[in-house]
Design a protein around this motif. Structure first.
Motif, PDB file in Angstrom:
ATOM      1  N   LEU A 190      -3.365   6.023   5.024  1.00  0.00           N
ATOM      2  CA  LEU A 190      -4.649   6.443   5.572  1.00  0.00           C
ATOM      3  C   LEU A 190      -5.203   7.647   4.818  1.00  0.00           C
ATOM      4  N   ARG A 191      -4.341   8.525   4.353  1.00  0.00           N
ATOM      5  CA  ARG A 191      -4.821   9.648   3.546  1.00  0.00           C
ATOM      6  C   ARG A 191      -5.390   9.151   2.214  1.00  0.00           C
ATOM      7  N   VAL A 247     -14.690   2.402   3.157  1.00  0.00           N
ATOM      8  CA  VAL A 247     -13.277   2.028   3.180  1.00  0.00           C
ATOM      9  C   VAL A 247     -12.946   1.673   4.620  1.00  0.00           C
ATOM     10  N   SER A 248     -12.505   0.447   4.829  1.00  0.00           N
ATOM     11  CA  SER A 248     -12.257  -0.083   6.167  1.00  0.00           C
ATOM     12  C   SER A 248     -10.807  -0.523   6.289  1.00  0.00           C
ATOM     13  N   ALA A 249     -10.170  -0.097   7.373  1.00  0.00           N
ATOM     14  CA  ALA A 249      -8.790  -0.524   7.653  1.00  0.00           C
ATOM     15  C   ALA A 249      -8.702  -0.851   9.136  1.00  0.00           C
ATOM     16  N   VAL A 309      -4.414  10.972  14.638  1.00  0.00           N
ATOM     17  CA  VAL A 309      -4.814  10.388  13.357  1.00  0.00           C
ATOM     18  C   VAL A 309      -5.720  11.344  12.594  1.00  0.00           C
ATOM     19  N   LEU A 310      -6.654  11.986  13.293  1.00  0.00           N
ATOM     20  CA  LEU A 310      -7.516  12.948  12.616  1.00  0.00           C
ATOM     21  C   LEU A 310      -6.693  14.078  12.016  1.00  0.00           C
ATOM     22  N   ALA A 311      -5.666  14.531  12.732  1.00  0.00           N
ATOM     23  CA  ALA A 311      -4.801  15.579  12.197  1.00  0.00           C
ATOM     24  C   ALA A 311      -4.009  15.075  11.001  1.00  0.00           C
ATOM     25  N   ASP A 312      -3.519  13.847  11.091  1.00  0.00           N
ATOM     26  CA  ASP A 312      -2.733  13.273   9.993  1.00  0.00           C
ATOM     27  C   ASP A 312      -3.562  13.122   8.721  1.00  0.00           C
ATOM     28  N   LEU A 355       0.782  -1.224   0.000  1.00  0.00           N
ATOM     29  CA  LEU A 355       0.000   0.000   0.000  1.00  0.00           C
ATOM     30  C   LEU A 355       0.819   1.281   0.000  1.00  0.00           C
ATOM     31  N   GLY A 356       2.018   1.251   0.457  1.00  0.00           N
ATOM     32  CA  GLY A 356       2.843   2.443   0.357  1.00  0.00           C
ATOM     33  C   GLY A 356       3.247   2.764  -1.060  1.00  0.00           C
TER      34      GLY A 356
END
Length: 212
Positions: A128-129, A111-113, A168-171, A99-100
């Motif tokens: 994640l983005r 979309v589920s992770a 995570v929300l910030a990222d 995925l990278g």
């Protein structure tokens, strides 16, 4: 399967993890997926890091058309067998991605992770983005990540930086007004060590709805 570059160390690690053992996971869906997704209207779903397919098969059984993605060929082969045995093989497409480096095309209603964390190289923030960008208008992004080591893990096997709810929300760097946070929570669940020591582990859960 999709065409992919030659395996990198991360791919070799995860392929060996599955190839050198029998079934790794229970085959059951993650409890937090069931809790957060059971009431959603089925559409198209992307399961990132699908492993042996427990989540993807459950989603397909609920009426979703699922794309399951993993880095390990052996995991995907086992997932395909699981789906066929569950009678939903025609509702799931399996793709191999590191995925990278590569990512499924298109957008999805879900979309589920779950537990997209790794002891080897992983651009978690970047993945994640891209996961958020793959959510269709009106769709849902569901993320579940370990918040720390289990209570019985007295000597962590490797250095790890665990996420925070706000971090995570910030990222994700989501645009203002474009998303609604429906779940932002830390959940404690029972966890038993390989030696039978009982304890607990905490997970962070985020469910976000993209605006129409």
């Amino acid at each position: 399967m999709t065409d992919t570059p030659a395996p990198a160390p991360a791919a070799e690690f995860w392929e060996a993890r599955y190839r050198d053992s029998g079934r790794v996971w229970s085959g059951r869906p993650n409890e937090l997926l069931v809790r957060e997704a059971a009431a959603l209207t089925p559409g198209t779903a992307l399961d990132l890091g699908c492993g042996e397919g427990g989540d993807a098969v459950w989603l397909a059984a609920q009426g979703w058309r699922v794309t399951g993605v993993d880095i390990a060929v052996t995991a995907l082969e086992r997932a395909a067998v699981h789906a066929a045995e569950a009678g939903v093989g025609d509702r799931v497409a399996w793709q191999r991605h590191e995925l990278g480096d590569s990512f499924p095309e298109g957008t999805f209603d879900l979309v589920s992770a779950h537990y997209l964390q790794s002891p080897v190289a992983l651009d978690q923030r970047g993945v994640l983005r891209r996961a958020a960008a793959a959510v269709a208008p009106g769709g849902t992004l569901l993320l579940v990540l370990h918040a720390g080591w289990p209570s019985w893990q007295t000597e962590p096997p490797f250095d790890a930086e665990f996420p925070t709810l706000d971090g995570v929300l910030a990222d994700l760097a989501l645009p203002d007004g474009g998303w609604t946070v429906e779940t932002r929570e830390t959940v404690r669940r029972a966890s038993t060590s390989p030696d039978g020591v009982e304890g607990h582990r905490e997970d962070h859960v985020w469910r976000l709805r993209r605006s129409q």
